[in-house]
Scaffold this active site. Structure first.
Site, PDB file in Angstrom:
ATOM      1  N   LEU A   1       0.895  -1.159   0.000  1.00  0.00           N
ATOM      2  CA  LEU A   1       0.000   0.000   0.000  1.00  0.00           C
ATOM      3  C   LEU A   1       0.930   1.204   0.000  1.00  0.00           C
ATOM      4  CD1 LEU A   1      -2.820  -0.434   2.709  1.00  0.00           C
ATOM      5  CD2 LEU A   1      -3.082  -0.333   0.232  1.00  0.00           C
ATOM      6  N   ASP A   2       0.558   2.255  -0.719  1.00  0.00           N
ATOM      7  CA  ASP A   2       1.393   3.453  -0.745  1.00  0.00           C
ATOM      8  C   ASP A   2       1.525   4.030   0.664  1.00  0.00           C
ATOM      9  OD1 ASP A   2       1.366   3.158  -3.479  1.00  0.00           O
ATOM     10  OD2 ASP A   2      -0.277   4.585  -3.770  1.00  0.00           O
ATOM     11  N   ALA A   3       2.570   4.847   0.871  1.00  0.00           N
ATOM     12  CA  ALA A   3       2.779   5.456   2.201  1.00  0.00           C
ATOM     13  C   ALA A   3       1.569   6.286   2.619  1.00  0.00           C
ATOM     14  CB  ALA A   3       4.031   6.328   2.177  1.00  0.00           C
TER      15      ALA A   3
END
Ligand code: URA
Length: 259
Positions: A103-105
């Site tokens: 998952l993206d930051a």
């Protein structure tokens, strides 16, 4: 079956040499009998393994779900960011655990941490098409044509053609929707919505396969996935089920999404 020293190194915070010392001291027991041979093959599902009197966590493999907050990255080490494994209590942060998928930051929500490479492969392999469900908040209203365009397969700005995706708005007119992807490309949801002329402001993963992130798991919280639920990670479920679960618990999910 797995080597005892490997199992201990994976399941504890001790280094290989510390594990060697513990074995030498007779601090490790297999079915109640001290075992000094690290090369011995054991079956953690069938045998009771203790170290310094404490049982090793889990059966053959470990599975935890975390509700990732913004700012954490899905990696096992990083110099600048906090990493998702830090969301586990220190005693569970064993070295074999890694995030299955990314998952993206700035994205939030469900991440599986496991030491089961085989399950991770079956969950993430492009051919397996295990669905992942995202609750998204858009900058502009959801439009009528989006669901059909996503179902036909969106072409991203670099020419990549995505697999058909399902989507359902939560309210009409409104800015929130659930999207279900059967593949995992870099920034895929954000790029798909950009290709439709919108912008994703918040992205919260709410389900992987047949397993929904429990709405009462707070941001930053973790829980163990019991063996009976592990196979659910590979199953499918209808987007309508996920949407109805979100609608019944909307305030928890939107709080988690940081909005
Ligand atoms: N798609 C995105 O754009 N970001 C994520 O974190 C996951 C899916």
């Amino acid at each position: 079956m797995i080597r005892l020293d490997k199992l201990l190194a994976n399941r504890t915070t001790w280094s290989r040499s510390e594990v060697k010392n513990l074995l030498r001291q007779g601090a490790v027991q297999v079915d109640g009998i001290p075992e000094r041979d690290g090369a011995r093959k054991v079956d953690p599902d069938a045998q009771q393994i203790t170290c310094q009197g404490k049982p090793l966590p889990g059966g053959a493999h470990l599975y935890y779900i975390v509700n990732k907050p913004q700012g954490f990255i899905c990696a096992t080490e990083d110099r600048t960011h906090r990493i998702v494994t830090e969301l586990l209590p220190p005693e569970l942060r064993t070295k074999g655990l890694f995030p299955a998928g990314r998952l993206d930051a700035d994205s939030t929500g469900m991440v599986l941490l496991t030491d089961d490479g085989d399950l991770a492969h079956r969950m993430l392999a492009p051919k397996s098409h295990v669905p992942k469900f995202y609750l998204i908040g858009l900058a502009r209203k959801w439009e009528d044509g989006y669901a059909d365009a996503l179902a036909a397969g969106i072409t991203l700005s670099d020419g990549t053609v995505c697999l058909p995706a399902e989507a359902q708005p939560l309210d009409v007119p409104g800015n929130d929707a659930v999207i279900c992807l059967h593949e995992g490309r870099y920034h895929q949801v954000k790029r798909m919505m950009a290709a439709l002329g919108n912008h994703v402001e918040s992205l919260h993963r709410v389900a992987i396969g047949g397993l929904i992130l429990p709405p009462d798991l707070p941001s930053g919280g973790c829980l163990e996935v019991l063996n009976k639920d592990v196979e659910n990670l590979l199953k499918s479920q209808k987007i309508a089920v996920v949407v109805s679960r979100i609608l019944t618990n909307f305030s928890s999910y939107s709080i988690n999404a940081g909005r």
